[in-house]
Structures are given as C-alpha cells and as structure tokens.
Scaffold this active site. Structure first.
Site, PDB file in Angstrom:
ATOM      1  N   CYS A 129       1.512  -1.364   0.439  1.00 11.25           N
ATOM      2  CA  CYS A 129       0.303   0.061   0.097  1.00 11.25           C
ATOM      3  C   CYS A 129       0.647   1.492  -0.308  1.00 11.25           C
ATOM      4  CB  CYS A 129      -0.523  -0.044   1.710  1.00 11.25           C
ATOM      5  SG  CYS A 129      -1.614   1.120   1.397  1.00 11.25           S
ATOM      6  N   CYS A 132      -0.741   4.171   1.961  1.00  8.24           N
ATOM      7  CA  CYS A 132      -0.357   4.019   3.675  1.00  8.24           C
ATOM      8  C   CYS A 132       1.159   4.112   3.858  1.00  8.24           C
ATOM      9  CB  CYS A 132      -0.614   2.830   4.233  1.00  8.24           C
ATOM     10  SG  CYS A 132      -1.669   2.174   3.769  1.00  8.24           S
ATOM     11  N   ASP A 133       2.188   3.875   3.244  1.00  7.29           N
ATOM     12  CA  ASP A 133       3.663   3.857   3.493  1.00  7.29           C
ATOM     13  C   ASP A 133       4.179   4.444   2.669  1.00  7.29           C
ATOM     14  OD1 ASP A 133       2.925   1.705   5.575  1.00  7.29           O
ATOM     15  OD2 ASP A 133       2.701   0.327   3.693  1.00  7.29           O
TER      16      ASP A 133
END
Ligand code: NAP
Length: 301
Positions: A129, A132-133
């Site tokens: 992701c 997200c990261d």
C-alpha cells in the site's frame, strides 16, 4: 433478523447499503476493518464520474458511508468467518447474523511474492500500500513489482516521496491503461526494468537489496532499494461462502448479481468479471441490492 446482510464495506458494499436501506430494508454491512476497502487507500481516483478534478479515495468512500448511514444502514466492524446458506446465517466470532438476502462484497486482497525474504520483511520495507507507507520512503529508492494499473499508478504516486522508483515487470509491455503508462514514461524518477522478476529480497533488519532475474537474457543483478511495493494482482476473499466460483475463486453471478444460491448475491471485486473499478463496483452494489429487494418481495421470509 436483517432483511439484507452485506459482507464487506468497500464501494460495492456501501453502494448496496445505500440502495437497500433507502428501499426501507433493514440492512447491515459487516466489515472486517474500516469501511472503504481498496478505494480508501487509493491516493487519487481520476475516473469516478462526477469528479472532474479527481477525488482522494478516502474522501469518496467517506461520502458513500455517510450516505448509507443517512438512509439507516448499520455499519459494524465484525469479520464474517463463515456463511451457512441453508440456515441463512453469517457467523462472526461473537455473533450470528440472520438474513433474508445476503450480498457478498468482500473484495480481493493483494497477492504476495513467493520469494525468499518476502515473508521476513513484511512491514520492514515490503508493502502492499503506497498510500499507507509511501511517505516512509522520503528520498529513498524503492521498487514496485508489477505492470498493471495498480503498479504503475502507485509507482507514479511514490515519486512524490522516493528519490527513485524502479518498476520491475516480468514482460516488456505494461498491462496498465495507456494514459497511466504515458504519465509514468514521462516521469524522470521512474526506471522500468523489463522482462524481469524479483527472485530474492535481502537485508539485515530491513529491506536493503533485491535480486532480479532477467527472464529473456538470463541475466542476474542486485539493486539497492529501501522498500519494495508489490502490486501483482489480487486474490478474492470468498473462502467463507460456498457458491459457484470460477477457477481463480471469484464468485460467478448473472448480470443481476445473483449467485448459484437463492437469495445470495455478489458485487464488486469478489465477483467473476472483466473490469474491476470503483465505478463498476458501485454499479454491482446497486444491482445486487435491487435484486435482493426483488427476491425478498417475491419470497417473503
Ligand atoms: P492486474 O491488472 O492483475 O495486474 C497485475 C500485474 O502483476 C500484471 O502486470 C502481471 O503481469 C503482474 N504479475 C502477476 N503475477 C506476477 C508475479 N508472480 N510476479 C511478477 N509479476 C506478476 O492487477 P492490478 O494492477 O492490481 O489491477 C486489478 C484491477 O483493478 C484491474 O482490473 C485494474 O484495471 C483495476 N485498477 C484500476 C485502476 C485505475 O485507476 N483505473 C487502478 C488500480 C487498479 P502480466 O501483465 O505479465 O500478467
């Protein structure tokens, strides 16, 4: 007893929730984590009708959730572990939910790389992701594996943070949409590594290096990267229900989202179909809810 139980709170499930609750059916969406599904972690959605400037995924699904709740749809965080069609129940760890009609909108999870190091470095440099990261890789080099829409879009997104992005693809042609490809080819921070697969991920505490094998020339090389983002397709979350599925495990439906079991419908990415987009998921969800409504009207309890 619910009129409609919907498993999964991504765009398909939320759309089904809006339609079912607005039809005055007692409706619950059971979601294992947070509503929104894959769309919630998509940075920007440019092709959802009505948003000419594009819309952040989390914003779009938050509005869908608000709309479903406005019509009285309940949304609960409770993962369904098993469905018993004969008894019309969906079982979570703590409770059984009874339905008159069931809509399965469970989506699909990312496929993982089956290479040494992948399991060891999950969360320590390996991610599924970018939204997200990605920010964790500011001014660092990262690799993206895959050649589909997800891989190429997320590679472009990662250039916001990373100093360089290598896209490692097993062929010499991308599967991604042409418009996405064109953007990536113009981006100076992206290097495509064609005809290549990752055969090992190495490092001490975190990812430091990947080993790449060229499937055409047989050449081998190591590339220093701090992160690796895997986008090699998805696997449907359909293990909990016993209805007809295709070879890959996606649920087979007719064009009105009816599955092989009476009163059970499927919508979105968990369904066997060609195109998996937020727009198509939302259409599936609406269709499934209308079919569920018809089914309940015809069959009563
Ligand atoms: P996908 O289209 O199935 O692409 C998967 C990619 O991974 C392919 O390029 C495939 O290579 C490669 N691959 C598969 N197994 C591999 C392995 N073991 N090792 C290395 N590479 C491997 O998956 P996706 O990109 O996640 O997209 C899923 C669906 O969502 C698609 O329908 C897509 O159009 C849609 N989507 C749309 C958007 C959008 O903005 N329009 C964004 C994201 C996703 P090959 O090409 O050689 O098969």
């Amino acid at each position: 007893m619910y009129d409609v139980v919907i498993i999964g709170g991504g765009p398909a499930g939320l759309s089904a929730g809006i339609y079912a609750a607005r039809a005055r059916l007692k409706t619950v969406i059971l979601e294992r984590l947070m509503p929104g599904g894959q769309a919630a972690v998509t940075d920007y959605i440019e092709n959802y009708p009505g948003y000419p400037e594009g819309v952040p995924g989390h914003e779009l699904v938050a509005k869908m959730q608000e709309q479903a709740e406005k019509f009285g749809c309940q949304i609960l965080s409770n993962e369904v572990e098993a469905v018993t069609i004969e008894k019309k129940t969906a079982a979570t760890r703590s409770e059984n939910y009874n339905w008159k009609a069931l809509i399965v909108a469970t989506g699909a999870d990312p496929r993982t790389l089956d290479v040494p190091g992948c399991a060891d470095f999950k969360g320590r440099g390996i991610s599924f992701c970018a939204t997200c990261d990605g920010a964790l890789f500011s001014d660092r080099k990262v690799a993206v594996v895959g050649g589909g829409d997800s891989a190429v879009k997320e590679a472009i997104y990662l250039t916001k943070f990373a100093s360089h992005v290598f896209v490692i693809h097993r062929r010499d042609k991308l599967r991604a949409e042409r418009i996405i490809q064109e953007k990536a080819f113009k981006n100076e921070k992206i290097t495509f590594v064609w005809d290549s697969i990752v055969t090992a991920i190495k490092g001490d505490q975190r990812v430091e290096e990947i080993h790449i094998h060229n499937v055409k020339t047989g050449g081998e090389k190591d590339v220093d990267v701090d992160g690796i983002f895997v986008y090699i397709g998805r696997m449907p979350n359909t293990a909990m229900i016993n209805v007809e599925k295709d070879k890959a495990g996606y649920i087979v439906t007719d064009s009105d989202m009816r599955t092989s079991a009476k009163g059970v419908f499927a919508a979105g990415d968990c369904r066997s179909k060609e195109h998996r987009q937020v727009a198509t998921a939302v259409g599936d969800g609406a269709s499934a809810a209308m079919s569920a409504e018809e089914y309940i009207a015809e069959n009563g309890d």
